[in-house]
Design a protein around this motif. Structure first.
Motif, mmCIF file in Angstrom:
data_model
loop_
_atom_site.group_PDB
_atom_site.id
_atom_site.type_symbol
_atom_site.label_atom_id
_atom_site.label_comp_id
_atom_site.label_asym_id
_atom_site.label_seq_id
_atom_site.Cartn_x
_atom_site.Cartn_y
_atom_site.Cartn_z
ATOM 1 N N THR A 82 5.135 15.577 64.977
ATOM 2 C CA THR A 82 6.000 16.658 64.526
ATOM 3 C C THR A 82 5.516 17.153 63.174
ATOM 4 O O THR A 82 5.317 16.365 62.255
ATOM 5 C CB THR A 82 7.458 16.181 64.389
ATOM 6 O OG1 THR A 82 7.891 15.666 65.644
ATOM 7 C CG2 THR A 82 8.373 17.302 63.941
ATOM 8 N N LYS A 83 5.300 18.457 63.078
ATOM 9 C CA LYS A 83 4.962 19.086 61.802
ATOM 10 C C LYS A 83 6.269 19.486 61.127
ATOM 11 O O LYS A 83 7.106 20.161 61.721
ATOM 12 C CB LYS A 83 4.086 20.324 62.010
ATOM 13 C CG LYS A 83 3.724 21.026 60.729
ATOM 14 C CD LYS A 83 2.883 22.260 61.002
ATOM 15 C CE LYS A 83 2.571 22.999 59.718
ATOM 16 N NZ LYS A 83 1.852 24.248 59.964
ATOM 17 N N ILE A 84 6.447 19.054 59.859
ATOM 18 C CA ILE A 84 7.668 19.330 59.110
ATOM 19 C C ILE A 84 7.354 20.382 58.060
ATOM 20 O O ILE A 84 6.428 20.222 57.263
ATOM 21 C CB ILE A 84 8.227 18.041 58.474
ATOM 22 C CG1 ILE A 84 8.494 17.000 59.580
ATOM 23 C CG2 ILE A 84 9.488 18.340 57.667
ATOM 24 C CD1 ILE A 84 8.807 15.625 59.067
ATOM 25 N N ALA A 85 8.121 21.455 58.049
ATOM 26 C CA ALA A 85 7.790 22.625 57.241
ATOM 27 C C ALA A 85 8.258 22.572 55.787
ATOM 28 O O ALA A 85 7.856 23.402 54.991
ATOM 29 C CB ALA A 85 8.363 23.872 57.899
ATOM 30 N N GLY A 86 9.091 21.655 55.401
ATOM 31 C CA GLY A 86 9.675 21.660 54.052
ATOM 32 C C GLY A 86 8.650 21.600 52.930
ATOM 33 O O GLY A 86 7.680 20.856 52.995
ATOM 34 N N LYS A 87 8.880 22.408 51.893
ATOM 35 C CA LYS A 87 8.008 22.415 50.712
ATOM 36 C C LYS A 87 8.798 22.118 49.440
ATOM 37 O O LYS A 87 8.343 22.398 48.345
ATOM 38 C CB LYS A 87 7.309 23.764 50.582
ATOM 39 C CG LYS A 87 6.312 24.035 51.684
ATOM 40 C CD LYS A 87 5.567 25.327 51.429
ATOM 41 C CE LYS A 87 4.530 25.552 52.501
ATOM 42 N NZ LYS A 87 3.727 26.745 52.239
ATOM 43 N N ASN A 88 10.008 21.578 49.590
ATOM 44 C CA ASN A 88 10.833 21.298 48.416
ATOM 45 C C ASN A 88 10.454 19.959 47.798
ATOM 46 O O ASN A 88 9.752 19.149 48.400
ATOM 47 C CB ASN A 88 12.315 21.324 48.791
ATOM 48 C CG ASN A 88 12.686 20.265 49.802
ATOM 49 O OD1 ASN A 88 12.055 20.143 50.851
ATOM 50 N ND2 ASN A 88 13.715 19.494 49.492
ATOM 51 N N MET A 98 14.933 20.067 40.306
ATOM 52 C CA MET A 98 14.844 20.232 41.758
ATOM 53 C C MET A 98 14.088 21.531 42.024
ATOM 54 O O MET A 98 14.272 22.518 41.294
ATOM 55 C CB MET A 98 16.237 20.316 42.384
ATOM 56 C CG MET A 98 17.159 19.148 42.042
ATOM 57 S SD MET A 98 16.644 17.586 42.709
ATOM 58 C CE MET A 98 16.968 17.835 44.435
ATOM 59 N N VAL A 99 13.249 21.528 43.054
ATOM 60 C CA VAL A 99 12.414 22.688 43.337
ATOM 61 C C VAL A 99 12.551 23.048 44.814
ATOM 62 O O VAL A 99 12.367 22.197 45.685
ATOM 63 C CB VAL A 99 10.934 22.416 42.991
ATOM 64 C CG1 VAL A 99 10.064 23.631 43.281
ATOM 65 C CG2 VAL A 99 10.785 21.988 41.536
ATOM 66 N N ALA A 100 12.844 24.328 45.098
ATOM 67 C CA ALA A 100 12.985 24.777 46.486
ATOM 68 C C ALA A 100 11.635 24.889 47.192
ATOM 69 O O ALA A 100 11.523 24.603 48.379
ATOM 70 C CB ALA A 100 13.711 26.122 46.542
ATOM 71 N N ILE A 107 4.996 15.612 39.718
ATOM 72 C CA ILE A 107 5.430 16.469 40.817
ATOM 73 C C ILE A 107 5.536 15.599 42.064
ATOM 74 O O ILE A 107 4.612 14.848 42.382
ATOM 75 C CB ILE A 107 4.410 17.599 41.053
ATOM 76 C CG1 ILE A 107 4.223 18.405 39.759
ATOM 77 C CG2 ILE A 107 4.842 18.496 42.212
ATOM 78 C CD1 ILE A 107 2.955 19.205 39.722
ATOM 79 N N ALA A 108 6.657 15.700 42.778
ATOM 80 C CA ALA A 108 6.848 14.899 43.985
ATOM 81 C C ALA A 108 7.452 15.755 45.089
ATOM 82 O O ALA A 108 8.476 16.403 44.882
ATOM 83 C CB ALA A 108 7.755 13.706 43.692
ATOM 84 N N MET A 109 6.826 15.736 46.245
ATOM 85 C CA MET A 109 7.386 16.411 47.409
ATOM 86 C C MET A 109 8.559 15.566 47.914
ATOM 87 O O MET A 109 8.519 14.339 47.858
ATOM 88 C CB MET A 109 6.338 16.580 48.507
ATOM 89 C CG MET A 109 5.130 17.414 48.093
ATOM 90 S SD MET A 109 5.522 19.101 47.584
ATOM 91 C CE MET A 109 5.991 19.827 49.135
ATOM 92 N N ALA A 110 9.598 16.226 48.434
ATOM 93 C CA ALA A 110 10.794 15.515 48.882
ATOM 94 C C ALA A 110 10.662 14.977 50.303
ATOM 95 O O ALA A 110 11.328 14.018 50.659
ATOM 96 C CB ALA A 110 12.015 16.434 48.787
ATOM 97 N N ASN A 111 9.824 15.607 51.094
ATOM 98 C CA ASN A 111 9.746 15.248 52.515
ATOM 99 C C ASN A 111 8.318 14.968 52.944
ATOM 100 O O ASN A 111 7.370 15.516 52.380
ATOM 101 C CB ASN A 111 10.293 16.398 53.374
ATOM 102 C CG ASN A 111 11.712 16.742 53.027
ATOM 103 O OD1 ASN A 111 12.597 15.928 53.200
ATOM 104 N ND2 ASN A 111 11.935 17.938 52.501
#
Length: 143
Positions: free
Chosen positions: A55-61, A136-138, A35-39
């Motif tokens: 900066t806090k980045i909200a992405g969980k994809n 790919m995972v959203a 499992i790998a986070m994209a961001n």
């Protein structure tokens, strides 16, 4: 002496899609799950005077790569799913969910909006091989 034990046999990988049904594997035929986070979750910028802006980045994809024996039932299920979403209405494309549980570690990873990155490469040779499905995972959540 304290020690911890890990066993891949304690890992359950469960897929569900309303148009294809469900499949679950408890290590049978599986080789690896990654499992790998994209961001990144944060970024920092340093001004000329040394002030740091965080900066806090909200992405969980992200992505999930699952390697399995080419003869496994899970591979057959993923082929059916791939072929289904390839020709189905686009509203069906991202309805797959994936849950990975490790009973002895006590963790659960839930993946929603799962889509195929591409059809798994298909090796043919004298000895049976593994295939890798890159998904790919959203949204990836851990608990």
């Amino acid at each position: 002496m304290a020690y911890k034990t890990y066993s891949f046999e304690d890992v359950t990988c469960s897929f569900a899609h309303p148009g294809v049904g469900a499949a679950s594997s408890t290590g049978a035929g599986l080789g690896t799950i990654a499992i790998a986070m994209a961001n990144d979750k944060s970024a920092q910028d340093v001004a000329a005077d040394g002030v740091v802006m965080i900066t806090k980045i909200a992405g969980k994809n992200g992505t999930v790569s699952i390697t399995m024996q080419q003869t496994s039932e899970l591979h057959k299920y993923l082929l059916r799913w791939y072929n289904y979403v390839d020709i189905a209405n686009s509203s069906e494309f991202a309805k797959m969910t994936l849950t990975i549980k490790s009973s002895n570690l006590g963790d659960t990873t839930t993946c929603t909006g799962v889509t195929p990155q591409k059809l798994a490469d298909r090796p043919y040779q004298a000895q049976g091989q593994h295939v890798t499905w890159n998904l790919m995972v959203a949204e990836i959540t851990e608990s």
